[in-house]
Write an enzyme that holds these catalytic residues in place. Structure first.
Site, short mmCIF file in Angstrom:
data_model
loop_
_atom_site.label_atom_id
_atom_site.label_comp_id
_atom_site.label_asym_id
_atom_site.label_seq_id
_atom_site.Cartn_x
_atom_site.Cartn_y
_atom_site.Cartn_z
N SER A 36 0.81 -1.21 0.00
CA SER A 36 0.00 0.00 0.00
C SER A 36 0.85 1.27 0.00
O SER A 36 1.58 1.54 -0.95
CB SER A 36 -0.97 -0.03 1.19
OG SER A 36 -2.02 0.89 1.01
N ASP A 47 10.35 6.76 -9.46
CA ASP A 47 9.88 7.45 -10.66
C ASP A 47 10.49 8.84 -10.79
O ASP A 47 10.75 9.31 -11.90
CB ASP A 47 8.35 7.55 -10.65
CG ASP A 47 7.67 6.20 -10.80
OD1 ASP A 47 8.34 5.26 -11.27
OD2 ASP A 47 6.48 6.09 -10.44
N LYS A 61 -0.58 -4.08 -3.49
CA LYS A 61 -1.87 -3.50 -3.08
C LYS A 61 -1.92 -2.05 -3.56
O LYS A 61 -1.33 -1.16 -2.95
CB LYS A 61 -2.07 -3.56 -1.58
CG LYS A 61 -3.42 -2.99 -1.13
CD LYS A 61 -3.52 -2.92 0.38
CE LYS A 61 -4.83 -2.26 0.81
NZ LYS A 61 -4.93 -0.85 0.36
#
Length: 269
Positions: A36, A47, A61
């Site tokens: 999560s 990123d 998740k």
């Protein structure tokens, strides 16, 4: 990070503080139980070109839940009725990809300590599928991909003859084999034989780890104190990779703006 709800509304979570607290080498360690928000954090750092990811593929998740109580103001019953927990949206990376089912993949892979056939979002019967959305506009700091091949090679050379790393793979394979056995013998002699084999395997495993720590071997698994802790070889190797990463940046700082165009604008994975 981007959150999209069931009807397609998008909420982009922007950084409200433009200051930089730390701009040095950064490594994030994950494993199958990283789930999560921890996955989204790791993905965001990767990123943006701020961190190298090390470890095992994360849980996968990528959904957002909320809880609502079942009690209402005018209910006659005074007993708690509990609450309902339900999905209201999905997380997305700034490159448009999702952590749902796929998780976050490490740049440098370390041996898994958790059975990925047993843990992970993909093991859920009604898990939502992976999908992607249009990427956001963002600026990367480093071209992490430029460092990865050398870092992987240094890691592999360091652990290729490491007895503890080899043992970890054996232990996970053994766990999976035992887990899938459908029958166990009831005869006492057969059960005693199984126990002896288990004790021998545990003793051998302990001695391999003790030897790696520079300590004397033991003759019986019961000789090991209950509170004894073995070295965390994965954490140690993560530190080694971080040191390699820092040295590599000292030699050459690969800025993201200088990365090949096709790599900078590759589709999300």
């Amino acid at each position: 990070m981007v959150v999209r709800d069931a009807v397609g509304n998008k909420l982009v979570q922007n950084d409200q503080d433009s200051s930089v607290t730390y701009d040095g080498p950064l490594v994030v360690m994950i494993n199958r139980l990283s789930a999560s928000s921890s996955e989204i954090m790791a993905a965001a750092l990767r990123d943006y070109g701020r961190a190298l990811i090390v470890g095992d593929t994360s849980f996968g998740k990528g959904t957002v839940q909320q809880s609502r109580p079942l009690e209402r103001i005018y209910d006659i019953s005074t007993k708690p009725l509990g609450s309902i927990h339900y999905t209201i949206g999905k997380f997305y990376r700034i490159n448009g990809g999702s952590t749902q089912l796929e998780g976050v993949n490490p740049d440098v892979v370390l041996p898994g300590t958790v059975d990925d056939q047993e843990y992970g979002e993909r093991t859920e019967k009604n898990a939502l599928p992976w999908d992607s959305i249009a990427p956001e506009t963002y600026t990367q700091y480093l071209d992490i991909d430029a460092y990865v091949p050398a870092l992987r090679n240094e890691h592999e050379q360091r652990v290729k003859n490491d007895a503890v790393f080899a043992l970890m793979s054996q232990e996970l394979s053994r766990y999976r084999r035992l887990k899938h056995e459908k029958y166990i013998p009831l005869a006492l002699d057969e059960r005693m034989k199984m126990k002896a084999e288990d004790d021998a395997f545990r003793l051998n495993s302990a001695n391999i780890r003790l030897k790696a720590m520079g300590k004397d071997e033991i003759k019986n698994i019961k000789d090991l104190p209950e509170d004894f802790e073995f070295d965390d070889v994965l954490l140690k190797e993560c530190v080694n990779i971080a040191a390699d990463f820092a040295k590599a940046q000292q030699k050459h700082l690969y800025k993201a703006g200088n990365a090949p165009v096709l790599r900078r604008f590759a589709p999300p994975t």
